[in-house]
Motif scaffolding. Structure first.
Motif, short mmCIF file in Angstrom:
data_model
loop_
_atom_site.label_atom_id
_atom_site.label_comp_id
_atom_site.label_asym_id
_atom_site.label_seq_id
_atom_site.Cartn_x
_atom_site.Cartn_y
_atom_site.Cartn_z
N SER A 20 -4.09 2.91 -2.85
CA SER A 20 -4.52 3.67 -1.68
C SER A 20 -5.50 2.85 -0.84
O SER A 20 -5.42 2.84 0.39
CB SER A 20 -5.17 4.98 -2.13
OG SER A 20 -5.69 5.67 -1.03
N TRP A 21 -6.43 2.16 -1.50
CA TRP A 21 -7.39 1.34 -0.78
C TRP A 21 -6.70 0.17 -0.07
O TRP A 21 -7.03 -0.16 1.07
CB TRP A 21 -8.45 0.82 -1.74
CG TRP A 21 -9.56 0.08 -1.06
CD1 TRP A 21 -10.65 0.61 -0.46
CD2 TRP A 21 -9.64 -1.34 -0.88
NE1 TRP A 21 -11.42 -0.38 0.07
CE2 TRP A 21 -10.83 -1.59 -0.17
CE3 TRP A 21 -8.84 -2.41 -1.25
CZ2 TRP A 21 -11.23 -2.88 0.18
CZ3 TRP A 21 -9.23 -3.69 -0.90
CH2 TRP A 21 -10.42 -3.91 -0.20
N THR A 24 -4.97 1.29 3.09
CA THR A 24 -5.95 1.51 4.15
C THR A 24 -6.47 0.18 4.68
O THR A 24 -6.65 0.00 5.89
CB THR A 24 -7.14 2.35 3.63
OG1 THR A 24 -6.63 3.56 3.09
CG2 THR A 24 -8.10 2.66 4.73
N ASN A 25 -6.73 -0.76 3.79
CA ASN A 25 -7.28 -2.07 4.16
C ASN A 25 -6.21 -3.15 4.00
O ASN A 25 -6.36 -4.08 3.22
CB ASN A 25 -8.51 -2.39 3.30
CG ASN A 25 -9.61 -1.36 3.50
OD1 ASN A 25 -10.05 -1.15 4.61
ND2 ASN A 25 -10.02 -0.74 2.42
#
Length: 82
Positions: A20-21, A24-25
């Motif tokens: 998920s991180w 996003t990034n």
């Protein structure tokens, strides 16, 4: 058995959080990919240089040296000019 189930659930949660991180990034993956490409190119260049140097070292001394330049052999502790 309960400990195994709990550890599996924690591992799945950790992987899910990292993915998920990263979604996003996404730029982090781009930077890591660029760093890997630069590192791979540097390694390949060094590998080619090492191979070329090994080929030079395998040549006879007369081929490497100019006729006016004496060749130094490394057969003893003190170099001898031939």
């Amino acid at each position: 058995m309960l400990l195994l189930v709990v550890s599996e659930a924690m591992a799945i949660a950790a992987v899910s959080a990292v993915l998920s991180w990263l979604v996003t990034n996404w730029w982090v993956l781009v930077v890591l990919g660029a760093c890997a490409a630069v590192g791979g190119a540097w390694w390949f260049h060094r590998f080619q240089q090492q191979q070329a140097w090994e080929r030079v070292q395998q040549q006879p001394c007369a081929t490497r040296c100019r006729s006016w330049m004496p060749c130094i052999t490394r057969t003893s502790s003190t170099p001898s000019v031939t």
